[in-house]
Write an enzyme that holds these catalytic residues in place. Structure first.
Site, PDB file in Angstrom:
ATOM      1  N   LYS A   1     -20.353  93.053-119.988  1.00  0.00           N
ATOM      2  CA  LYS A   1     -20.603  94.090-118.972  1.00  0.00           C
ATOM      3  C   LYS A   1     -19.346  94.948-118.784  1.00  0.00           C
ATOM      4  O   LYS A   1     -19.436  96.168-118.668  1.00  0.00           O
ATOM      5  CB  LYS A   1     -21.058  93.427-117.659  1.00  0.00           C
TER       6      LYS A   1
ATOM      7  N   GLN B   1     -22.070  87.088-111.161  1.00  0.00           N
ATOM      8  CA  GLN B   1     -22.680  86.453-112.335  1.00  0.00           C
ATOM      9  C   GLN B   1     -23.347  85.125-111.960  1.00  0.00           C
ATOM     10  O   GLN B   1     -22.738  84.276-111.321  1.00  0.00           O
ATOM     11  CB  GLN B   1     -21.604  86.229-113.426  1.00  0.00           C
TER      12      GLN B   1
ATOM     13  N   ASP C   1     -27.683  95.085-109.217  1.00  0.00           N
ATOM     14  CA  ASP C   1     -28.417  94.128-110.054  1.00  0.00           C
ATOM     15  C   ASP C   1     -29.669  93.614-109.326  1.00  0.00           C
ATOM     16  O   ASP C   1     -30.318  92.674-109.784  1.00  0.00           O
ATOM     17  CB  ASP C   1     -27.501  92.957-110.433  1.00  0.00           C
TER      18      ASP C   1
END
Ligand code: NAP
Length: 284
Positions: A53, A97, A120
């Site tokens: 990313k 994450q 996200d």
């Protein structure tokens, strides 16, 4: 011949467009958009995903702030760090994450991310807004899958979509996105009875199980669209594409299908978040 839903090429095109938007953003605001990535612990796969990313940010000229926290981090400590990033005007998006170490309340950590920076789509509010068809950043993997299906003009309305998996980051939002586009959606999980029979009815099957080549070729209907979100050692996904691909009308290859779409969608949504904060019109 089935259509190969080439996520790798589409992601590359998306990145080129984002790079132009980054330049425009810099000219208008005098700063560079920034994604903060938070990695807690030392899981090697998670470290790789975070690195990928960060690399994608660099490719489009965006900044990435890597926040690394030890494996013994307490929930409160993580929440504190997320709050700082929420309050930081130079951070446009926050990615925590998944998975985090067991002692951490992952849901509480996701919920701590401000909705404006939830690029996200991990918060309950973000999921709820998306489900209701309101403006929100969708979870990057299913949102990327939708972008890929649209790119290849795969019909969705009126089709029977079977999503195998119901995780908060993938199966559930995937089902809502397909439903919002007027697919008839069945969601399967580990307690589903007679999975092969249900998959056999699918016009679109999404493999989000997390088990290598779990979905068998003979379960898939001739001419169905196969979307494989999985990625495992040996370069295979959750669907036995080796045997299934030829009977589909279209499929996402592994690798080069869903994976690159996830990353480019995350970066795209970070760009949109930055533009929104700066009052620059959203180009989607
Ligand atoms: P997850 O949280 O482990 O969820 C797996 C889901 O599969 C669960 O809902 C589980 O059901 C269901 N399942 C497990 N065994 C099953 C069975 N025998 N029959 C039917 N359903 C079953 O996984 P995830 O995070 O959603 O990820 C799924 C896959 O997508 C993985 O391969 C992962 O690597 C991949 N992934 C890829 C990306 C990307 O960027 N390409 C991003 C995220 C995930 P229960 O709910 O009943 O337990």
């Amino acid at each position: 011949m089935p259509i190969i839903l080439d996520g790798k090429s589409f992601a590359k095109e998306t990145e080129a467009l984002i790079a132009e938007r980054v330049e425009r953003f810099k000219t208008v605001t005098g700063r560079v958009p920034r994604l903060a990535t938070i990695l807690v612990g030392d899981d090697p796969s998670s470290a790789t995903y975070v690195k990928m990313k960060g690399n994608a940010c660099a490719r489009v000229g965006m900044l990435s702030l890597k926040v690394e926290m030890g494996r013994d981090t307490a929930t409160e400590e993580l929440l504190g760090r997320i709050k700082e990033l929420n309050d930081d005007p130079l951070t446009d998006g926050i990615l925590l994450q998944h998975p985090v170490p067991k002692q951490i309340d992952e849901r509480a950590a996701f919920e701590a991310i401000s909705i404006d920076k939830d690029v996200d789509g991990v918060t309950c509010l973000g999921f709820g807004l998306m489900s209701m068809g309101c403006a929100a950043y969708g979870s990057a993997t299913p949102a990327g899958i939708m972008r890929l299906l649209d790119r290849y003009e795969i019909p969705i309305e009126g089709r029977h979509a079977v999503v195998v998996g119901r995780s908060p980051i993938l199966g559930k939002p995937m089902a809502m996105m397909l439903l919002n586009r007027n697919a008839t959606v069945t969601v399967c999980h580990s307690k589903t009875a007679d999975l092969p029979k249900i998959i056999k009815q699918a016009d679109i099957v999404v493999g989000a199980v997390g088990k290598p080549e779990f979905i068998q070729a003979e379960w898939i209907k001739e001419g169905a669209v196969a979307v494989d979100a999985g990625y495992h050692v040996g370069g295979v996904g959750d669907i036995d594409l080796k045997n299934a691909a030829q009977k589909t009308s279209a499929y996402t290859p592994v690798p080069g299908g869903v994976g690159p779409m996830t990353i480019s969608t995350l970066i795209l949504q970070t760009m949109r978040a930055a533009e929104k904060t700066a009052g620059i019109a959203d180009k989607q």
